[in-house]
Design an enzyme around this catalytic site. Structure first.
Site, PDB file in Angstrom:
ATOM      1  CG  ASP A 269      50.295  37.308  43.290  1.00  0.00           C
ATOM      2  OD1 ASP A 269      49.785  36.703  44.240  1.00  0.00           O
ATOM      3  OD2 ASP A 269      49.676  38.164  42.623  1.00  0.00           O
TER       4      ASP A 269
HETATM    5  C1  GLC Z   1      46.744  39.733  43.573  1.00  0.00           C
HETATM    6  C2  GLC Z   1      46.609  38.319  44.092  1.00  0.00           C
HETATM    7  C3  GLC Z   1      46.500  37.284  43.008  1.00  0.00           C
HETATM    8  C4  GLC Z   1      45.842  37.901  41.791  1.00  0.00           C
HETATM    9  C5  GLC Z   1      46.825  38.923  41.255  1.00  0.00           C
HETATM   10  C6  GLC Z   1      46.294  39.646  40.013  1.00  0.00           C
HETATM   11  O1  GLC Z   1      47.566  40.475  44.440  1.00  0.00           O
HETATM   12  O2  GLC Z   1      47.583  37.862  45.008  1.00  0.00           O
HETATM   13  O3  GLC Z   1      45.761  36.180  43.539  1.00  0.00           O
HETATM   14  O4  GLC Z   1      45.584  36.902  40.817  1.00  0.00           O
HETATM   15  O5  GLC Z   1      47.195  39.893  42.233  1.00  0.00           O
HETATM   16  O6  GLC Z   1      45.251  40.505  40.392  1.00  0.00           O
END
Ligand code: GLC
Length: 745
Positions: A269
């Site tokens: 993430d």
């Molecule tokens: C965010 C979220 C995740 C998302 C990623 C990219 O913080 O936790 O679900 O896909 O970053 O934006």
């Protein structure tokens, strides 16, 4: 490309080029002029000065064709081995055609329609050049304080498994094992694992649970995604039992890759690789890189850790070098499955504007149907459906609000939204109703807690008192008042944990002012989570949970208000009666001292002295304009072996005045087990259309696989013994009961 060609390509790469494939950056790194200067994004991210931007493997959240073509063009022109970039984005429940939030979608229990919606999202993504979407999110959630409950499938593993499987089929197509076809893209299930169970419902907080609960409740939906051949998995931000998911070898290697058999790309993430340091799990960037690669993380989303440290980690360490090569292989294979080597633009360069399906009539029709089936009628004393000759006032901050798309509609444009006012005006003559704002959306001074979203909150040019005064005047001249209330979308979503889930104070003031007029009152709630509606429910003649219903939400609501559509939604998550009950969910254990009604008031039972154990509305609850009566349960046998099929048949009669859909639910109770068993678990359901006056016979087939549990030795198997079968319209109202016995091989 064949596997041998992929391996040969990887062999030809330098270590730096291999590492680059594991790096994901945002598009600004490729804006004109920035990629060569060490100032700007390169410096800001802390990328080492020798990092070659044209080694990068993928780009985050660039979602329009023109920009994607431009960046891909520039990249391919400047890169040595011309391995095309992957473009990935957060298209969670709609690209430009925005569907209801996932927590709403699962209230439809219509997984054919949910798959169709995912297919629409994938097609619109494909037409704009997005290759990967970070969906489905399948985190089980039992705590509505957590803001991201809005993007989850709710509290139940079976619903979440079906959601995972069908959304992935919609996104990737049914047989995407080799090539991902045109109009389809790659899905990424998230967040592995158990991100939806943070302590105290507080965003990014630790997750701590037994392996037994993890396996029985929280892992099944991710496994369902892997079985559906999802192409990517995203790691979660949280620690799981003390170890951050992104560096968790047991979770990612032993469970996900070895036990589940996942061979695809594992992406961190956002910044989660670097956060291994903040967690206090990695003592510096090099150890963070080492731990993440060892946990088979393939892509470092938007930090410089892999870029800066992996060369040192793999140097003179064969095992780590092997892990690097395996990661590169998985990433390059994904690009190959998307056909990027044959066409890095996947058809973008010869698409015609006329052929665009974005926001097409067909796509909006799908959104309307799913929005209608996601809305849940919670109370109705007969006031609904509205008669068209009634004079109605529609009052509240959501009476004509376009910002009802939820927090993860990054490409959605609120100007496309059909508001409640527009929906009603489409159905009923304009002179029959009046509209006004009635109150502020949020309390003055409460918005700074929303952080960067504060500027998104509409300013309130008219004072709260003036709004209330106008609302009372309007309400006095009508027969019926519809209050359109709810939380702001910015109180929901990532970073949106809350400790008080009652309506915002200005709206409570409006509610009380209108209630004092003793008019017939229909309350519509817009929210990304179960709110505390106990007082609202008591004082409303009808109550509708609209969620954040997406582009077509206003039209869907109007069609339900006026009976064009008979509501059929059923809750995929329990609604607490009070904050103190949280977490409250249907599949609880019996305890040694269950609080049984027949015992009357008994102090020494599992209960509160100041609140009921029961939620305000239970999982699976939702009512219709008609009434369904359940009768005549029968089993084809009373004993079954491992190889049998037990058939349970019931009859459901529509005894009301409207045709309608009913979601017939089947729950099982394993009476005794080597681990204490929940008082009931949803094992099957059928959504059936029954005409008024009609009776339908509905059968369910139970097989031994559905009886399996995680036993006290953590093996997954069924155990001989007696089972109760309950069938009814929600997890509390289960009028039909039978028992059977599993007797062995
Ligand atoms: C965010 C979220 C995740 C998302 C990623 C990219 O913080 O936790 O679900 O896909 O970053 O934006």
């Amino acid at each position: 490309m064949e596997k041998s060609e992929i391996l040969a390509l990887i062999d030809s790469l330098s270590v730096e080029e291999k590492i680059g494939q594991l790096v994901q950056l945002t598009g600004d790194f490729f804006a004109d002029g920035t990629e060569t200067t060490v100032t700007g994004p390169i410096k800001k991210l802390g990328l080492h000065q020798g990092y070659n931007i044209y080694h990068t493997g993928s780009i985050l959240n660039i979602t329009n064709a023109e920009e994607i073509i431009k960046i891909q063009d520039k990249y391919l022109k400047n890169s040595t081995h011309k391995i095309p970039l992957l473009f990935m984005a957060d298209i969670i429940y709609g690209f430009r055609t925005i569907f209801p939030i996932p927590l709403a979608q699962t209230c439809s229990w219509n997984f054919d329609l949910i798959e169709e919606a995912a297919s629409v999202s994938a097609k619109e993504c494909y037409e704009e050049g997005v290759h990967v979407t970070f969906a489905p999110m399948v985190d089980i959630v039992r705590d509505p304080r957590w803001g991201r409950v809005m993007e989850s499938p709710g509290e139940d593993p079976l619903i979440a498994e079906l959601y995972a499987q069908r959304v992935i089929q919609g996104i990737q197509g049914k047989d995407s094992e080799q090539k991902i076809p045109a109009d389809k893209i790659a899905g990424c299930v998230k967040h592995f694992a158990a991100y939806g169970a943070p302590v105290a419902g507080r965003e990014y907080n630790a997750v701590d649970m037994s392996e037994h609960t993890l396996r029985e409740v929280y892992l099944p939906s991710y496994l369902a995604a892997v079985k559906a051949k999802v192409k990517l998995v995203m790691t979660a931000f949280n620690t799981l039992n003390g170890i951050p998911s992104t560096g968790n070898e047991w979770l990612n290697k032993k469970i996900l890759r070895e036990e589940f058999g996942f061979a695809g790309v594992l992406i961190s993430d956002y910044a989660a690789v670097e956060e291994l340091i903040t967690h206090g799990y990695a003592n510096g960037a090099k150890e963070a890189a080492h731990l993440a690669l060892k946990a088979t993380v393939d892509i470092d989303m938007k930090t410089s850790v892999f870029a800066n440290e992996l060369a040192g980690v793999v140097q003179s360490d064969e095992q780590m070098m092997t892990l690097l090569n395996e990661a590169v292989y998985r990433i390059v294979s994904l690009k190959n499955e998307l056909g990027l080597f044959e066409d890095p633009y996947r058809g973008l360069k010869n698409k015609s504007a006329e052929s665009s399906s974005i926001l097409s009539v067909k796509h909006k029709e799908t959104a309307l149907r799913l929005s209608e089936e996601s809305i849940v009628l919670l109370k109705n004393d007969g006031i609904l459906p509205l008669e068209k000759d009634k004079k109605v006032a529609i009052i509240g901050p959501y009476h004509d609000e376009t910002s009802t798309l939820g927090m993860w509609a990054i490409k959605g444009d609120v100007k496309d939204t059909i508001t409640l006012k527009e929906g009603i005006n489409k159905i009923s003559e304009a002179d029959h109703h009046q509209f006004c704002r009635g109150s502020h959306l949020l309390e003055k001074g409460s918005t700074q807690s929303l952080g960067k979203y504060e500027e998104q909150i509409p300013n309130e040019p008219i004072s709260q008192d003036e709004l209330i005064e106008e609302a009372v005047k309007v309400a006095e001249n009508v027969d019926i008042v519809i209050l359109a209330l709810g939380e702001s979308i910015y109180q929901s979503g990532e970073g949106g944990s809350r400790t008080d889930l009652t309506l915002p104070k200005p709206q409570q003031e409006l509610f009380e002012s209108i209630r004092a007029l003793n008019k017939s009152l229909i309350t519509i709630i817009y929210s990304g989570r179960p709110l505390i509606l106990t007082d609202v429910e008591k004082q409303s003649n009808a109550l509708i949970q609209a969620w954040f219903p997406g582009t077509m939400g206003g039209e869907a609501l109007a069609r339900i208000l006026y009976g064009v559509t008979n509501p059929s939604g059923k809750l995929s998550m329990s609604f607490p009666r009070s904050m103190g009950q949280i977490p409250v969910y249907y599949s609880e254990l019996n305890t040694g001292r269950p609080n049984l009604a027949e015992n009357g008031f008994y102090r020494f039972a599992s209960r509160y002295i100041d609140e009921s154990n029961q939620p305000l509305y239970p999982f699976g609850y939702g009512i219709s304009y008609t009434t369904f009566r359940y009768k005549n349960i029968s089993l084809n046998k009373k004993q079954m072996t491992h190889h049998d099929e037990l058939i349970v048949t019931v009859e459901v009669e529509n005894v009301g005045n409207y045709d309608g859909d009913e979601i017939v639910q089947l729950y099982l109770k394993d009476r005794f087990g080597s681990t204490a068993r929940p008082i009931k678990i949803l094992k099957d359901f059928k959504k059936v259309f029954i005409k008024k006056g009609e009776t339908k016979s509905i059968s369910f087939t139970i097989v031994e696989e559905q009886l399996k549990i995680y036993r006290n030795d953590m093996s997954y198997a069924s155990e001989l013994g007696q089972f109760d079968v309950f069938i009814g319209s929600n997890s509390e109202d289960l009028p039909l009961k039978e028992t059977f016995e599993l007797v062995g091989e």
